[in-house]
Design a protein around this motif. Structure first.
Motif, PDB file in Angstrom:
ATOM      1  N   ARG A 175       0.828  -1.208   0.000  1.00 41.17           N
ATOM      2  CA  ARG A 175       0.000   0.000   0.000  1.00 41.17           C
ATOM      3  C   ARG A 175       0.862   1.258   0.000  1.00 41.17           C
ATOM      4  O   ARG A 175       0.604   2.213  -0.740  1.00 41.17           O
ATOM      5  CB  ARG A 175      -0.904   0.027   1.226  1.00 41.17           C
ATOM      6  N   ALA A 176       1.866   1.263   0.858  1.00 38.94           N
ATOM      7  CA  ALA A 176       2.744   2.429   0.950  1.00 38.94           C
ATOM      8  C   ALA A 176       3.485   2.659  -0.367  1.00 38.94           C
ATOM      9  O   ALA A 176       3.592   3.796  -0.836  1.00 38.94           O
ATOM     10  CB  ALA A 176       3.736   2.254   2.097  1.00 38.94           C
ATOM     11  N   THR A 177       3.961   1.587  -0.964  1.00 43.90           N
ATOM     12  CA  THR A 177       4.678   1.704  -2.228  1.00 43.90           C
ATOM     13  C   THR A 177       3.762   2.199  -3.335  1.00 43.90           C
ATOM     14  O   THR A 177       4.125   3.107  -4.093  1.00 43.90           O
ATOM     15  CB  THR A 177       5.295   0.344  -2.619  1.00 43.90           C
ATOM     16  N   ALA A 178       2.583   1.647  -3.439  1.00 42.42           N
ATOM     17  CA  ALA A 178       1.650   2.041  -4.502  1.00 42.42           C
ATOM     18  C   ALA A 178       1.264   3.513  -4.378  1.00 42.42           C
ATOM     19  O   ALA A 178       1.282   4.258  -5.367  1.00 42.42           O
ATOM     20  CB  ALA A 178       0.404   1.165  -4.464  1.00 42.42           C
ATOM     21  N   GLY A 179       0.940   3.944  -3.183  1.00 43.93           N
ATOM     22  CA  GLY A 179       0.561   5.342  -2.982  1.00 43.93           C
ATOM     23  C   GLY A 179       1.702   6.306  -3.234  1.00 43.93           C
ATOM     24  O   GLY A 179       1.529   7.348  -3.878  1.00 43.93           O
ATOM     25  N   THR A 180       2.877   5.959  -2.747  1.00 41.02           N
ATOM     26  CA  THR A 180       4.029   6.833  -2.893  1.00 41.02           C
ATOM     27  C   THR A 180       4.474   6.923  -4.349  1.00 41.02           C
ATOM     28  O   THR A 180       4.762   8.012  -4.854  1.00 41.02           O
ATOM     29  CB  THR A 180       5.189   6.340  -2.005  1.00 41.02           C
ATOM     30  N   VAL A 181       4.523   5.797  -5.041  1.00 44.56           N
ATOM     31  CA  VAL A 181       4.938   5.803  -6.451  1.00 44.56           C
ATOM     32  C   VAL A 181       3.930   6.564  -7.308  1.00 44.56           C
ATOM     33  O   VAL A 181       4.307   7.309  -8.213  1.00 44.56           O
ATOM     34  CB  VAL A 181       5.145   4.359  -6.967  1.00 44.56           C
ATOM     35  N   THR A 182       2.652   6.413  -7.017  1.00 46.93           N
ATOM     36  CA  THR A 182       1.631   7.146  -7.770  1.00 46.93           C
ATOM     37  C   THR A 182       1.816   8.652  -7.595  1.00 46.93           C
ATOM     38  O   THR A 182       1.810   9.408  -8.570  1.00 46.93           O
ATOM     39  CB  THR A 182       0.222   6.723  -7.334  1.00 46.93           C
ATOM     40  N   MET A 183       1.977   9.099  -6.364  1.00 49.48           N
ATOM     41  CA  MET A 183       2.142  10.531  -6.115  1.00 49.48           C
ATOM     42  C   MET A 183       3.458  11.064  -6.696  1.00 49.48           C
ATOM     43  O   MET A 183       3.497  12.177  -7.222  1.00 49.48           O
ATOM     44  CB  MET A 183       2.064  10.823  -4.613  1.00 49.48           C
ATOM     45  N   ALA A 184       4.518  10.279  -6.623  1.00 54.98           N
ATOM     46  CA  ALA A 184       5.785  10.694  -7.224  1.00 54.98           C
ATOM     47  C   ALA A 184       5.630  10.822  -8.742  1.00 54.98           C
ATOM     48  O   ALA A 184       6.155  11.765  -9.356  1.00 54.98           O
ATOM     49  CB  ALA A 184       6.886   9.698  -6.877  1.00 54.98           C
ATOM     50  N   SER A 185       4.904   9.900  -9.334  1.00 55.48           N
ATOM     51  CA  SER A 185       4.660   9.954 -10.777  1.00 55.48           C
ATOM     52  C   SER A 185       3.847  11.184 -11.156  1.00 55.48           C
ATOM     53  O   SER A 185       4.132  11.835 -12.172  1.00 55.48           O
ATOM     54  CB  SER A 185       3.933   8.696 -11.250  1.00 55.48           C
ATOM     55  N   LEU A 186       2.828  11.504 -10.358  1.00 55.42           N
ATOM     56  CA  LEU A 186       2.036  12.703 -10.621  1.00 55.42           C
ATOM     57  C   LEU A 186       2.916  13.947 -10.588  1.00 55.42           C
ATOM     58  O   LEU A 186       2.794  14.837 -11.443  1.00 55.42           O
ATOM     59  CB  LEU A 186       0.908  12.837  -9.599  1.00 55.42           C
ATOM     60  N   GLY A 187       3.808  14.022  -9.614  1.00 57.44           N
ATOM     61  CA  GLY A 187       4.720  15.161  -9.523  1.00 57.44           C
ATOM     62  C   GLY A 187       5.655  15.241 -10.717  1.00 57.44           C
ATOM     63  O   GLY A 187       5.875  16.320 -11.281  1.00 57.44           O
ATOM     64  N   ALA A 188       6.203  14.109 -11.117  1.00 58.49           N
ATOM     65  CA  ALA A 188       7.119  14.090 -12.258  1.00 58.49           C
ATOM     66  C   ALA A 188       6.407  14.483 -13.547  1.00 58.49           C
ATOM     67  O   ALA A 188       6.930  15.267 -14.345  1.00 58.49           O
ATOM     68  CB  ALA A 188       7.745  12.701 -12.391  1.00 58.49           C
ATOM     69  N   ILE A 189       5.219  13.947 -13.752  1.00 57.18           N
ATOM     70  CA  ILE A 189       4.451  14.271 -14.958  1.00 57.18           C
ATOM     71  C   ILE A 189       4.104  15.754 -14.982  1.00 57.18           C
ATOM     72  O   ILE A 189       4.241  16.423 -16.014  1.00 57.18           O
ATOM     73  CB  ILE A 189       3.190  13.389 -15.041  1.00 57.18           C
ATOM     74  N   PHE A 190       3.679  16.294 -13.845  1.00 62.52           N
ATOM     75  CA  PHE A 190       3.353  17.716 -13.779  1.00 62.52           C
ATOM     76  C   PHE A 190       4.573  18.576 -14.100  1.00 62.52           C
ATOM     77  O   PHE A 190       4.505  19.486 -14.926  1.00 62.52           O
ATOM     78  CB  PHE A 190       2.801  18.080 -12.397  1.00 62.52           C
ATOM     79  N   GLY A 191       5.677  18.296 -13.443  1.00 57.26           N
ATOM     80  CA  GLY A 191       6.884  19.110 -13.634  1.00 57.26           C
ATOM     81  C   GLY A 191       7.374  19.098 -15.068  1.00 57.26           C
ATOM     82  O   GLY A 191       7.677  20.146 -15.651  1.00 57.26           O
ATOM     83  N   MET A 192       7.447  17.912 -15.658  1.00 55.85           N
ATOM     84  CA  MET A 192       7.968  17.812 -17.021  1.00 55.85           C
ATOM     85  C   MET A 192       6.992  18.397 -18.034  1.00 55.85           C
ATOM     86  O   MET A 192       7.392  19.119 -18.950  1.00 55.85           O
ATOM     87  CB  MET A 192       8.279  16.349 -17.352  1.00 55.85           C
ATOM     88  N   THR A 193       5.707  18.124 -17.887  1.00 58.85           N
ATOM     89  CA  THR A 193       4.722  18.625 -18.844  1.00 58.85           C
ATOM     90  C   THR A 193       4.639  20.145 -18.803  1.00 58.85           C
ATOM     91  O   THR A 193       4.575  20.806 -19.848  1.00 58.85           O
ATOM     92  CB  THR A 193       3.334  18.014 -18.563  1.00 58.85           C
TER      93      THR A 193
END
Length: 135
Positions: free
Chosen positions: A49-67
């Motif tokens: 659960r911790a991994t899934a939530g953390t990776v999802t939020m990290a991905s959202l941040g990366a996608i936002f920053g790069m886009t």
């Protein structure tokens, strides 16, 4: 150096790194609350659960920053709040794909895009949410 200190449309890697770190931190905090609120059956389930939530939020941040940064470069309009809407919307679309729900993706696209755009407008115009009023 913080996110707002970097020039818009430049230093895309650095801006993406900052938003990814912020997303990761928010994901860790959210995962911790989720694990406390909804007790897992085993330690392995808690880690998943911790991994899934953390990776999802990290991905959202990366996608936002790069886009956001790439949009500023491609559109040749670095200070346009529309770049932030596009970045927020791209993150929302990823969230919809992650949950296998078009409705979630559409809602998250509009919601995250609007919040990001208003954040940029507020930063440009000097909006404040706390402190003494300016006279």
């Amino acid at each position: 150096m913080g996110y707002w200190d970097l020039e818009e449309g430049k230093d895309c890697i650095e801006k993406t790194w900052i938003t990814t770190k912020l997303g990761t931190a928010l994901g860790l905090v959210g995962s911790a609350y989720h694990i406390v609120a909804f007790q897992p059956d085993s330690a392995m389930q808690a880690i998943q659960r911790a991994t899934a939530g953390t990776v999802t939020m990290a991905s959202l941040g990366a996608i936002f920053g790069m886009t956001t940064c790439l949009s500023a470069q491609l559109r040749e309009a670095p200070d346009d709040p529309l770049n932030y809407f596009i970045g927020g919307c791209a993150s929302g679309v990823f969230l919809g794909a992650r949950t296998h729900s078009a409705m979630t993706g559409t809602t998250a696209c509009l919601g995250l895009g609007t919040v990001a755009m208003l954040t940029k407008v507020g930063k440009k115009e000097g909006w404040r949410f706390s402190g003494a009023p300016k006279l």
